[in-house]
Design a protein around this motif. Structure first.
Motif, mmCIF file in Angstrom:
data_model
loop_
_atom_site.group_PDB
_atom_site.id
_atom_site.type_symbol
_atom_site.label_atom_id
_atom_site.label_comp_id
_atom_site.label_asym_id
_atom_site.label_seq_id
_atom_site.Cartn_x
_atom_site.Cartn_y
_atom_site.Cartn_z
ATOM 1 N N ILE A 283 0.867 -1.177 0.000
ATOM 2 C CA ILE A 283 0.000 0.000 0.000
ATOM 3 C C ILE A 283 0.900 1.221 0.000
ATOM 4 O O ILE A 283 1.524 1.547 1.007
ATOM 5 N N ALA B 229 -8.220 -0.311 -7.045
ATOM 6 C CA ALA B 229 -8.092 -0.500 -5.598
ATOM 7 C C ALA B 229 -6.641 -0.187 -5.235
ATOM 8 O O ALA B 229 -5.916 0.386 -6.043
ATOM 9 N N TYR B 230 -6.195 -0.549 -4.010
ATOM 10 C CA TYR B 230 -4.851 -0.176 -3.564
ATOM 11 C C TYR B 230 -3.771 -0.537 -4.591
ATOM 12 O O TYR B 230 -2.969 0.274 -4.991
ATOM 13 N N ARG B 231 -3.760 -1.821 -4.985
ATOM 14 C CA ARG B 231 -2.667 -2.299 -5.850
ATOM 15 C C ARG B 231 -3.205 -3.123 -6.999
ATOM 16 O O ARG B 231 -2.493 -3.871 -7.632
ATOM 17 N N THR B 232 -4.536 -3.040 -7.229
ATOM 18 C CA THR B 232 -5.134 -3.837 -8.300
ATOM 19 C C THR B 232 -6.055 -2.978 -9.142
ATOM 20 O O THR B 232 -6.625 -2.006 -8.669
ATOM 21 N N THR C 198 -9.319 -3.903 -11.438
ATOM 22 C CA THR C 198 -10.216 -4.952 -11.895
ATOM 23 C C THR C 198 -10.989 -4.409 -13.095
ATOM 24 O O THR C 198 -11.612 -3.359 -13.001
ATOM 25 N N MET D 102 -8.712 4.539 -2.843
ATOM 26 C CA MET D 102 -9.823 3.871 -3.525
ATOM 27 C C MET D 102 -11.134 4.290 -2.872
ATOM 28 O O MET D 102 -11.147 4.893 -1.797
ATOM 29 N N GLY E 21 -15.024 2.773 -1.745
ATOM 30 C CA GLY E 21 -15.729 1.512 -1.507
ATOM 31 C C GLY E 21 -16.390 1.524 -0.155
ATOM 32 O O GLY E 21 -16.477 2.591 0.466
ATOM 33 N N PHE E 22 -16.828 0.382 0.307
ATOM 34 C CA PHE E 22 -17.539 0.216 1.576
ATOM 35 C C PHE E 22 -18.908 0.877 1.500
ATOM 36 O O PHE E 22 -19.935 0.214 1.560
ATOM 37 N N ILE F 166 -4.356 -7.620 0.412
ATOM 38 C CA ILE F 166 -4.739 -6.204 0.410
ATOM 39 C C ILE F 166 -6.083 -6.109 -0.307
ATOM 40 O O ILE F 166 -6.271 -6.726 -1.349
ATOM 41 N N SER F 167 -7.024 -5.342 0.255
ATOM 42 C CA SER F 167 -8.372 -5.212 -0.332
ATOM 43 C C SER F 167 -8.320 -4.894 -1.820
ATOM 44 O O SER F 167 -7.483 -4.104 -2.256
ATOM 45 N N GLU F 168 -9.219 -5.517 -2.568
ATOM 46 C CA GLU F 168 -9.278 -5.244 -4.001
ATOM 47 C C GLU F 168 -10.713 -5.263 -4.493
ATOM 48 O O GLU F 168 -11.634 -5.579 -3.728
ATOM 49 N N ALA G 125 -15.391 -3.372 -2.818
ATOM 50 C CA ALA G 125 -14.031 -3.780 -2.469
ATOM 51 C C ALA G 125 -14.116 -4.798 -1.339
ATOM 52 O O ALA G 125 -14.999 -4.730 -0.496
#
Lengths: 238, 362
Positions: free
Chosen positions: A16, A45-48, A50, A126, A128-129, B229-231, B256
């Protein structure tokens, strides 16, 4: 890497950090700019990253090739624009339900806690939630505090909180366990607004302390639809 | 011009295809869980397939029509009655003002879809009529239907009613063997655990909603590594939290997630998965990406075929009218055919040339 039969995951270095996350957003932005037919979602997202696609329009191998092309292009693009959105926050005990506890926990005065929380812009890794809930990075570790042992059943939209070394803001009413230190009078999420959420992941948020009086004034501007977002762009030469 | 809700049932919402392209802002797509039943229900009432319909979960509702229209029910059998008389699923019905539709507990699945001619007329939020109850947007006031609600629809011209129906067995297969592809974190599990996942049965628990279905069975504990790590999440992703029990992420999921995803349910089998009842058991089966996409392609072809079939069934299911029979006889006489047969549910017609013995009965 395929994620099911209608999505691909692009994985960057497993950490991260703003550097890695920046690459994620660069690639995400590039893919969107290409307007490739058949891509249905691009989720950073942090490191992805999609990327969801319609396999009847775009095949897996075609999409992989597009993404590989994009990744190569990115290595050459270095310009960095820092987009910062200012979010006014009233750090009054009326809204900052856990402010006293944070003061006790850190040993700082309320003023010092506020100064440290507003000292610099935070990077949005990112969303979300909740819709538009920003996962922010860069908070001063000296004001970190663990989550509540018993989460609240209702936290009001606009509440600004701390959970461990993270900080964030609730974009709508929700149960939650973050330590609440203040509240913003602005509406961050409005599904009927042309721009439902005023920021994107990869941008920055700067909290600014306001008085209770200003809180009421801004709230009134918001309800009239007269509130103007305060934005700033900084261009960094590399 | 509304459908009056007398009883909303257990969890009834307005849904369509869902909100596409907003995951990056933290919105999952929402939309119908059982997309096959949704499409078929719409086709049966003569819609194209994108119109907003009702999704009833667990127990169906009770509704009063205030204008003539037509509707259809698909998916799980909710023992429906129209003005207290039992009716079928997978068939369209014409109704007039004052008619009452009652649905009960769902017997052979989790979801019943009700489509109406022209779709329900609710304001779209971010290009979709789908309800997301957790964030309270879309559909009817962002929530499940309650007694007294009035859902707008457009009345239909009664003269244009055409019977359409399908055999349920053909389109509601309810597979127990759910095909899955390897998830992005499947390598975090030991090979034994990966094997175990498809060897054992998993039972749908009572913890299910539109965010996800939680299954119970042999725990999937053995991990090589726990760190993740969340994705971004995908529809059908199977998360395994630390208790080892798999959760299938569905339409109202968070965008996520930080639990390892062992597998992803194939798009082709998602309708079968969401139609499982609480307490019913499934078996997961590994397939490759190519197999998953091939199966999806075949299904799409079947569905297209079905759509055409429904369209064509219009003429054949409609009782022949005198003038149409006259036309047929004239066409037959002008043709080089010696004999002509025509039969359907309501008409049997036999035409033979040369002996003045043409006859028909209805």
């Amino acid at each position: 890497m395929p994620i099911g039969d209608q999505a691909i995951g692009v994985y960057f270095q497993e950490e991260i950090s703003p550097q890695v996350n920046h690459q994620v957003h660069q690639l995400g932005k590039w893919i969107k700019q290409q307007q490739i037919e058949g891509i249905t979602e691009v989720i950073p997202a942090y490191r992805t990253l999609t990327v969801a696609y319609n396999p009847f329009v775009l095949s897996y191998s075609e999409l992989v090739k597009e993404i590989e092309d994009g990744s190569q292009q990115l290595e050459r693009r270095e310009e960095k624009i820092q987009k910062i959105l200012e979010i006014p926050v009233c750090y009054d005990e009326e809204y900052g339900l856990d402010l006293k506890d944070l003061v006790r926990h850190t040993g700082f005065s309320i003023e010092e806690v506020i100064a440290r929380h507003t000292s610099k812009p935070y990077y949005i890794y990112m969303l979300g939630f909740l819709p538009g809930f920003p996962y922010l990075g860069g908070m001063d570790a000296s004001i970190a505090m663990p989550r509540l042992a018993n989460p609240r059943t209702q936290i009001e939209a606009g509440s600004v909180g701390i959970a461990g070394a993270q900080t964030g803001v609730y974009t709508m009413n929700s149960p939650g366990g973050w330590r609440i230190i203040g509240k913003t009078p602005v509406t961050l999420f409005d599904a009927n607004r042309e721009e439902p959420i005023p920021y994107l992941a990869g941008e920055w948020i700067q909290f600014r302390a306001i008085s209770k009086k200003t809180f009421v004034e801004i709230k009134e501007e918001v309800s009239r639809g007269a509130y103007k977002w305060k934005r700033k762009e900084i261009i960094h030469d590399t | 011009m509304t459908l009056k809700v007398i009883n909303g049932g257990l969890h009834t919402t307005i849904q369509d295809h869902g909100r596409i392209g907003l995951s990056q802002l933290g919105f999952a797509s929402s939309g119908m869980l059982d997309i096959d039943s949704y499409l078929i229900a719409n086709w049966l009432v003569g819609n194209h397939g994108e119109e907003a319909a009702l999704e009833m979960i667990g127990i169906g509702g009770e509704f009063l029509f205030t204008e003539p229209t037509q509707f259809s029910l698909t998916g799980a059998d909710c023992s429906p009655t129209l003005n207290k008389k039992p009716i079928d699923l997978y068939k369209n019905y014409q109704v007039k003002a004052g008619d009452k539709l009652q649905c009960g507990s769902l017997r052979d699945g989790m979801i019943t879809v009700m489509a109406i001619y022209g779709g329900f007329r609710v304001d779209k939020v971010m290009d979709s009529a789908s309800t997301h109850t957790k964030i309270q947007i879309g559909g009817f006031q962002g929530r499940t239907l309650q007694p007294g609600d009035q859902i707008p629809y457009s009345p239909t011209d009664e003269h244009h009613f055409l019977h359409r129906s399908l055999k349920k067995e053909k389109v509601y297969p309810q597979r127990k063997m759910i095909r899955v592809t390897r998830g992005p974190q499947s390598s975090l599990f030991t090979e034994d655990t990966i094997q175990q996942f498809t060897k054992n049965n998993y039972t749908l628990s009572s913890k299910f909603d539109r965010m996800g279905y939680r299954f119970e069975g042999e725990g999937l504990y053995q991990r090589i590594n726990n760190d993740m790590i969340s994705e971004g999440t995908v529809l059908g992703g199977i998360q395994v939290p630390s208790d080892g029990q798999p959760i299938v992420l569905l339409n109202d999921r968070q965008t996520a997630g930080g639990y390892p995803v062992i597998a992803v349910v194939t798009s082709v089998d998602l309708p079968s998965l969401v139609q499982q009842k609480s307490g019913s058991t499934v078996h997961f089966q590994w397939v490759s990406l190519e197999e998953a996409q091939q199966a999806l392609k075949e299904k799409k072809e079947r569905m297209n075929h079905l759509k055409e079939g429904i369209k064509n069934s219009e003429q054949w299911q409609e009782p022949l009218k005198e003038e149409k029979i006259g036309k047929l006889i004239r066409a037959f006489e002008g043709s080089s055919l010696k004999q002509f047969y025509y039969t359907d549910d309501k008409t049997r017609l036999k035409l033979v040339k040369g002996d003045n013995n043409s006859d028909y009965n209805r």
